[in-house]
Design a protein around this motif. Structure first.
Motif, PDB file in Angstrom:
ATOM      1  N   VAL A 175      -9.694  -2.121   5.052  1.00  0.00           N
ATOM      2  CA  VAL A 175      -8.331  -1.525   5.299  1.00  0.00           C
ATOM      3  C   VAL A 175      -8.359  -1.747   6.990  1.00  0.00           C
ATOM      4  O   VAL A 175      -9.538  -1.585   7.595  1.00  0.00           O
ATOM      5  CB  VAL A 175      -8.285  -0.190   5.064  1.00  0.00           C
TER       6      VAL A 175
ATOM      7  N   CYS B 299     -10.552   5.547  -1.767  1.00  0.00           N
ATOM      8  CA  CYS B 299     -11.149   4.601  -0.647  1.00  0.00           C
ATOM      9  C   CYS B 299     -12.517   5.130  -0.168  1.00  0.00           C
ATOM     10  O   CYS B 299     -12.821   6.093  -0.694  1.00  0.00           O
ATOM     11  CB  CYS B 299     -10.136   4.993   0.515  1.00  0.00           C
TER      12      CYS B 299
ATOM     13  N   VAL C   5     -10.586  -0.066   0.366  1.00  0.00           N
ATOM     14  CA  VAL C   5     -10.285   0.389  -1.015  1.00  0.00           C
ATOM     15  C   VAL C   5     -10.599  -0.894  -2.013  1.00  0.00           C
ATOM     16  O   VAL C   5     -11.199  -1.903  -1.649  1.00  0.00           O
ATOM     17  CB  VAL C   5      -8.541   0.447  -0.855  1.00  0.00           C
TER      18      VAL C   5
ATOM     19  N   VAL D  26      -3.144   3.740  -1.749  1.00  0.00           N
ATOM     20  CA  VAL D  26      -2.903   2.270  -1.904  1.00  0.00           C
ATOM     21  C   VAL D  26      -2.560   1.779  -3.278  1.00  0.00           C
ATOM     22  O   VAL D  26      -1.928   1.108  -3.659  1.00  0.00           O
ATOM     23  CB  VAL D  26      -3.888   1.456  -1.220  1.00  0.00           C
TER      24      VAL D  26
ATOM     25  N   GLN E  61      -5.213   5.828   2.694  1.00  0.00           N
ATOM     26  CA  GLN E  61      -5.989   4.870   1.941  1.00  0.00           C
ATOM     27  C   GLN E  61      -5.898   4.961   0.674  1.00  0.00           C
ATOM     28  O   GLN E  61      -5.936   4.072  -0.181  1.00  0.00           O
ATOM     29  CB  GLN E  61      -7.273   4.584   2.711  1.00  0.00           C
TER      30      GLN E  61
ATOM     31  N   LEU F 186      -1.005  -1.976   0.749  1.00  0.00           N
ATOM     32  CA  LEU F 186      -1.865  -1.743   1.890  1.00  0.00           C
ATOM     33  C   LEU F 186      -1.272  -2.042   3.081  1.00  0.00           C
ATOM     34  O   LEU F 186      -1.037  -1.185   4.193  1.00  0.00           O
ATOM     35  CB  LEU F 186      -3.173  -2.313   1.726  1.00  0.00           C
TER      36      LEU F 186
ATOM     37  N   ALA G  11       0.282   0.818   5.795  1.00  0.00           N
ATOM     38  CA  ALA G  11      -0.548   0.819   7.214  1.00  0.00           C
ATOM     39  C   ALA G  11       0.801   0.673   8.082  1.00  0.00           C
ATOM     40  O   ALA G  11       0.576   1.240   9.304  1.00  0.00           O
ATOM     41  CB  ALA G  11      -1.253  -0.472   7.269  1.00  0.00           C
TER      42      ALA G  11
END
Length: 343
Positions: free
Chosen positions: A134, A65, A85, A146, A143, A299, A303
């Motif tokens: 992101v 990231c 990313v 991912v 991150q 992602l 998240a």
């Protein structure tokens, strides 16, 4: 554009920290200032000379990231300083396989950190179409997960897992642990894990496995006992061992599926009972890398806290200490993921 620090794998098991030119940025590319890069099993294979040895010297690293440093002239959908990313799989974008999101089969395919220099460096260049912003507030250590989570997202898609299916995961290392969590999100039950490490079996149970076996002699009996004597609907090999691939076929039910995931050495094979496979309508499918929508879905899942990540984010090394990070991996089995802090 000046110089940057990069960890160049000059030969198997030997990194050389070098000041190299910051990569030039094409019109449709983005220069990313790297923040963190995870060490993947594929990186370990490259480090040991078992994979991509013909591409050395190479800057590995693909689970990364960072922030946008420079935009190519034609890039409009990103802004400098944005946290991002990136999908590491670079295809031509127009061929039959690219149109089907099977980019690994594109005749001109290459991968960041595997086929071209990657993110064990202060900067990396990626085609802008593969760069993904992101959400705000998402910490860098998440991150950088991912890409590996995208790999298990794709594996689940390829295996067409569904509610109430039974599954065995061979190997409870980093990617095996993520497979367990992905299968649980998909409604798979029961989930049976096998690994020689009792500690990693314990970790697998903590994230959702229903059973974890460290004694190989007990595995088949456990699978049969938990599947009413049928065998598993699905077995995922996540180690890269021909012996375990052969075992997988012995653990599936009639009409079951073996997911080929773990990377072996080149040319390694596994015997398949053709008559049994035909008569029982068994199947197999390979999968190794997340790409396209897999990255976006991974992602989103991370998240929103759908994966337990505490065992993936505790071990970190500076870029200057990357040799030590790789040399000590085998001595740190409780660290499911090691990340290299760069930015």
């Amino acid at each position: 554009m000046g110089k940057m620090l990069a960890a160049v794998l000059v030969e198997p098991r030997k990194f050389d920290l070098q000041q190299v030119e910051i990569p030039a940025v094409g019109r449709d590319e983005v220069l990313i200032r790297v923040t963190r890069t995870g060490i993947c099993g594929t990186d370990v294979h490259i480090f040991n000379g078992h994979y991509a040895a013909d591409r050395l010297p190479l800057v590995p690293g693909h689970e990364f990231c960072g922030t946008v440093a420079v935009l190519g002239q034609d890039v409009r959908h990103l802004t400098e300083g944005q946290a991002v990313v990136a999908d590491i799989n670079i295809g031509c974008g127009t061929c039959y396989w690219c149109r089907r999101n099977e980019i690994l089969n594109c005749p001109s395919m290459t991968q960041v950190g595997i086929g071209r220099d990657g993110a064990f460096a202060e900067y990396v260049v990626v085609p802008a179409r593969l760069v993904i912003p992101v959400p705000g507030g998402m910490p860098p250590e998440l991150q950088a997960l991912v890409e590996p989570v995208a790999c298990v997202v794709r594996a689940a898609r390829k295996a067409r897992v569904g509610f109430g299916q039974s599954a065995v995961v061979l190997g409870a290392g980093p990617i095996g642990n993520l497979h367990v969590q992905m299968l649980r999100l998909c409604g798979v039950a029961p989930i049976i894990v096998a690994d020689l490490s009792a500690d990693r079996c314990r970790m697998a149970l903590e994230v959702g496995a229903d059973s974890a076996i460290s004694d190989p002699a007990r595995l088949k009996a456990e699978v049969l006992a938990r599947t009413q004597g049928r065998g598993a609907d699905l077995v995922i090999e996540s180690v890269g061992s021909p012996r375990l691939y052969a075992l997988a076929f012995d653990l599936i039910r009639k009409g079951g599926h073996v997911a080929f995931f773990g990377i072996t050495g080149p040319g390694e094979t596994v015997p398949v009972d053709i008559l049994r496979t035909v008569l029982e309508e068994n199947s197999l499918k390979g999968s190794v890398a997340g790409m396209g929508e897999d990255m976006h879905d991974a992602l989103t899942l991370l998240a929103h806290g759908r994966f337990q990540t505490k065992d993936f984010t505790g071990a970190s090394f500076r870029l200057e200490d990357i040799q030590t990070a790789f040399d000590t991996l085998a001595d740190r089995p409780a660290d499911l993921k090691t990340q290299v802090v760069i930015g």
